[in-house]
Design an enzyme around this catalytic site. Structure first.
Site, mmCIF file in Angstrom:
data_model
loop_
_atom_site.group_PDB
_atom_site.id
_atom_site.type_symbol
_atom_site.label_atom_id
_atom_site.label_comp_id
_atom_site.label_asym_id
_atom_site.label_seq_id
_atom_site.Cartn_x
_atom_site.Cartn_y
_atom_site.Cartn_z
ATOM 1 N N HIS A 113 -6.705 0.028 6.167
ATOM 2 C CA HIS A 113 -6.755 -0.719 7.425
ATOM 3 C C HIS A 113 -8.160 -0.773 8.022
ATOM 4 O O HIS A 113 -8.682 -1.845 8.329
ATOM 5 C CB HIS A 113 -5.802 -0.096 8.446
ATOM 6 C CG HIS A 113 -4.370 -0.072 8.021
ATOM 7 N ND1 HIS A 113 -3.831 -0.999 7.160
ATOM 8 C CD2 HIS A 113 -3.360 0.769 8.343
ATOM 9 C CE1 HIS A 113 -2.543 -0.729 6.982
ATOM 10 N NE2 HIS A 113 -2.238 0.337 7.681
ATOM 11 N N ASP A 173 -1.912 -5.664 2.919
ATOM 12 C CA ASP A 173 -2.296 -4.756 4.000
ATOM 13 C C ASP A 173 -1.893 -5.467 5.289
ATOM 14 O O ASP A 173 -2.531 -6.442 5.691
ATOM 15 C CB ASP A 173 -3.802 -4.480 3.978
ATOM 16 C CG ASP A 173 -4.255 -3.500 5.058
ATOM 17 O OD1 ASP A 173 -3.479 -3.283 6.025
ATOM 18 O OD2 ASP A 173 -5.354 -2.953 4.960
ATOM 19 N N HIS A 174 -0.813 -5.009 5.915
ATOM 20 C CA HIS A 174 -0.251 -5.779 7.017
ATOM 21 C C HIS A 174 -1.215 -5.924 8.190
ATOM 22 O O HIS A 174 -1.075 -6.838 9.004
ATOM 23 C CB HIS A 174 1.073 -5.166 7.493
ATOM 24 C CG HIS A 174 0.935 -3.868 8.226
ATOM 25 N ND1 HIS A 174 0.915 -2.646 7.589
ATOM 26 C CD2 HIS A 174 0.794 -3.588 9.549
ATOM 27 C CE1 HIS A 174 0.794 -1.679 8.480
ATOM 28 N NE2 HIS A 174 0.710 -2.228 9.664
ATOM 29 N N ASP A 222 -4.258 7.244 4.303
ATOM 30 C CA ASP A 222 -3.188 6.485 4.930
ATOM 31 C C ASP A 222 -3.710 5.330 5.772
ATOM 32 O O ASP A 222 -3.095 4.262 5.818
ATOM 33 C CB ASP A 222 -2.332 7.411 5.802
ATOM 34 C CG ASP A 222 -1.111 6.711 6.377
ATOM 35 O OD1 ASP A 222 -0.361 6.109 5.587
ATOM 36 O OD2 ASP A 222 -0.908 6.768 7.607
ATOM 37 N N LYS A 243 0.848 -1.183 0.000
ATOM 38 C CA LYS A 243 0.000 0.000 0.000
ATOM 39 C C LYS A 243 0.891 1.242 0.000
ATOM 40 O O LYS A 243 2.053 1.147 0.412
ATOM 41 C CB LYS A 243 -0.949 -0.010 1.200
ATOM 42 C CG LYS A 243 -0.354 0.510 2.516
ATOM 43 C CD LYS A 243 -1.427 0.676 3.549
ATOM 44 C CE LYS A 243 -0.909 1.407 4.769
ATOM 45 N NZ LYS A 243 -0.737 2.839 4.615
ATOM 46 N N GLU A 266 -2.766 6.507 17.216
ATOM 47 C CA GLU A 266 -1.315 6.507 17.332
ATOM 48 C C GLU A 266 -0.872 7.719 18.143
ATOM 49 O O GLU A 266 -1.387 8.825 17.936
ATOM 50 C CB GLU A 266 -0.661 6.539 15.953
ATOM 51 C CG GLU A 266 -0.963 5.320 15.098
ATOM 52 C CD GLU A 266 -0.295 5.393 13.739
ATOM 53 O OE1 GLU A 266 0.616 4.587 13.504
ATOM 54 O OE2 GLU A 266 -0.672 6.256 12.931
#
Length: 504
Positions: free
Chosen positions: A256, A193-194, A251, A164, A232
């Protein structure tokens, strides 16, 4: 320490011999994530015989230069076991200097791959990893096609993993999908997409469909609303140029959060087949209507952090960060109300929230159930009684908890919220595997379950594009919030009906 990934897969699945080609092999992703994850797989005996890696990049490095840098990176980011594995595997890592738009470089790559088929018995199987800026994708994909490297022959595979962001909007994502499709068929493409590789995210499916107590309640009759938070405490970490173009919605939310939401909201798939699961995820996205500018004004809140204190440390505001415009209107916080217009979720809103420089780092999914229709204990108890919440903690403390009401010991009838907790580390006696371990292994196995399909990506961009267009039409700047808080106050007002965001 036992790796749960090894326990699960050692006796059930094993990749065929192959070569992994990493484009952009001198970059941070390769050193910080990819090679350390590969070496943890090697330590657990999950890499196939003859497995080899070719690093492809512009720098004039030798094989020894490449291996020396990887030795340091694996020691720093992979742990002792991975470092030991690399000392045993180092000779299987090679470097090929080349530029992404030079046909001769791909000819040399093809020649070396054919030599490895003989030397390492890799059988013509290749996995190409695009660990480069998106601006390089088109050139790499075009040359993989024209050189014949993307073609699969009988009993061999050729696969491409694309990091991504997959596009910047709907139009660019569709153009990139068309570029990919010229050289690769959909089963060869792994859009990574981790977040989908995280053990707790995968456990959403197990929680829902392997337990008879949850699925009957998983609908608008019993669920009041769902909160999905990715918070975050860090800022943009020197990525000012990138973040100015993306903002938090591109982002984090486009990929996600929407991916996690589809797992929470989807219908039971007809099988565990990758496409059966991805079919249901796409149906969720299709049930979300594009937002009009009026709906964007009512259902979204965006903010931008200013100077403040995070964990006792004074931090600069977003506009004070390097490479950020002093009059920037880029959002670093976004909260969105999403309605899924289908039978299961017609009256249950989903609230998605993501932000930088918030009070703490946390990713969680909170299923808030409806209150009982009648309480025997009067209005006082009703006002004080909290709703039941099923909380799925993705990070940093992976686990699941259930909040419910219990009587406080004593002569009076008082009810207080209590929790039942499940913690991954305590339950299984080990840490969960890194997301890239799972995803790299699945790509070598050809399992696309945890990767985004073409239509998933385009549907997600359709939704996000409508929100961005609404913000643009409004012409207003994002609301200011102080770093170290939970975002602008308007974020709470978005929930309505007396609801509030969780403060983890």
């Amino acid at each position: 320490m036992t790796n749960p990934l090894a326990d699960e897969l050692t006796t059930t699945r094993r990749p065929r011999p192959c070569v992994l080609v990493i484009f952009g092999a001198t970059g941070d992703l390769t050193h910080r994530k990819l090679v350390p994850s590969l070496m943890r797989l090697a330590h657990d005996g999950l890499l196939p015989p003859g497995f080899s890696v070719i690093g492809f990049a512009r720098r004039p490095w030798s094989n020894e230069d490449f291996r020396r840098g990887l030795t340091e990176a694996v020691a720093r980011h992979g742990g002792d076991e991975a470092a030991i594995a690399f000392t045993q595997q180092a000779r299987s890592f090679e470097f090929l200097q080349g530029t992404f738009d030079d046909a001769e470089s791909y000819a040399r790559l093809k020649s070396r791959l054919e030599e490895l088929d003989v030397e390492r018995d890799t059988s013509g199987n290749r996995v190409f990893y695009l660990a480069t800026p998106p601006s390089s994708y088109a050139a790499i994909l075009a040359h993989l096609e024209s050189s014949g490297l993307s073609a699969e022959r009988e009993h061999t595979f050729a696969r491409v993993i694309v990091e991504k962001p997959f596009g910047h909007d709907f139009a660019s994502a569709r153009a990139l999908n068309q570029q990919v499709a010229r050289g690769f068929r959909e089963h060869q493409v792994f859009r990574i997409d981790h977040y989908l590789g995280k053990e707790t995210v995968q456990n959403i499916v197990a929680l829902r469909f392997a337990n008879g107590i949850f699925e009957p309640l998983w609908n608008e009759k019993f669920v009041d609303h769902v909160q999905i938070t990715v918070a975050e405490s860090i800022g943009i970490e020197g990525r000012g140029k990138y973040f100015e173009e993306s903002g938090i919605i591109r982002d984090m939310i486009q990929n996600h959060l929407l991916q996690v939401m589809t797992l929470v909201a989807m219908e039971p798939p007809v099988s565990s087949d990758a496409n059966a699961i991805r079919d249901e995820k796409v149906k969720v996205l299709r049930a979300i209507r594009s937002l009009t500018p009026e709906a964007v004004a009512q259902r979204t809140v965006r903010g931008q952090y200013g100077r403040g204190f995070v964990q006792g440390r004074d931090v600069p505001g977003y506009r004070e960060e390097p490479d950020v415009a002093q009059d920037s209107r880029t959002e670093t916080y976004a909260a969105i109300r999403i309605n899924v217009d289908n039978w299961r979720w017609a009256n249950t809103p989903f609230f998605l929230r993501a932000g930088k420089r918030l009070a703490r780092r946390v990713t969680e999914i909170a299923i808030h159930f409806k209150r009982p229709p009648h309480l025997l204990y009067g209005n006082v108890h009703r006002r004080s009684l909290e709703s039941n919440v099923l909380l799925i903690r993705v990070q940093p403390d992976e686990g699941i908890s259930l909040r419910f009401g219990a009587k406080v010991p004593g002569p009076d009838f008082k009810i207080r919220g209590v929790r039942m907790d499940f913690d991954y580390g305590s339950a299984f006696g080990s840490q969960t595997a890194d997301a890239y371990e799972r995803l790299l292994l699945d790509a070598m196995l050809g399992d696309t379950t945890l990767f985004a399909r073409r239509d998933e990506v385009e549907e997600a961009w359709r939704i996000v594009d409508s929100i961005v267009a609404g913000w643009s039409a409004a012409g207003s700047a994002p609301l200011a919030y102080e770093a170290g808080t939970w975002g602008p106050d308007a974020g709470d007002a978005l929930l309505g009906d007396g609801r509030t965001w969780r403060r983890p």
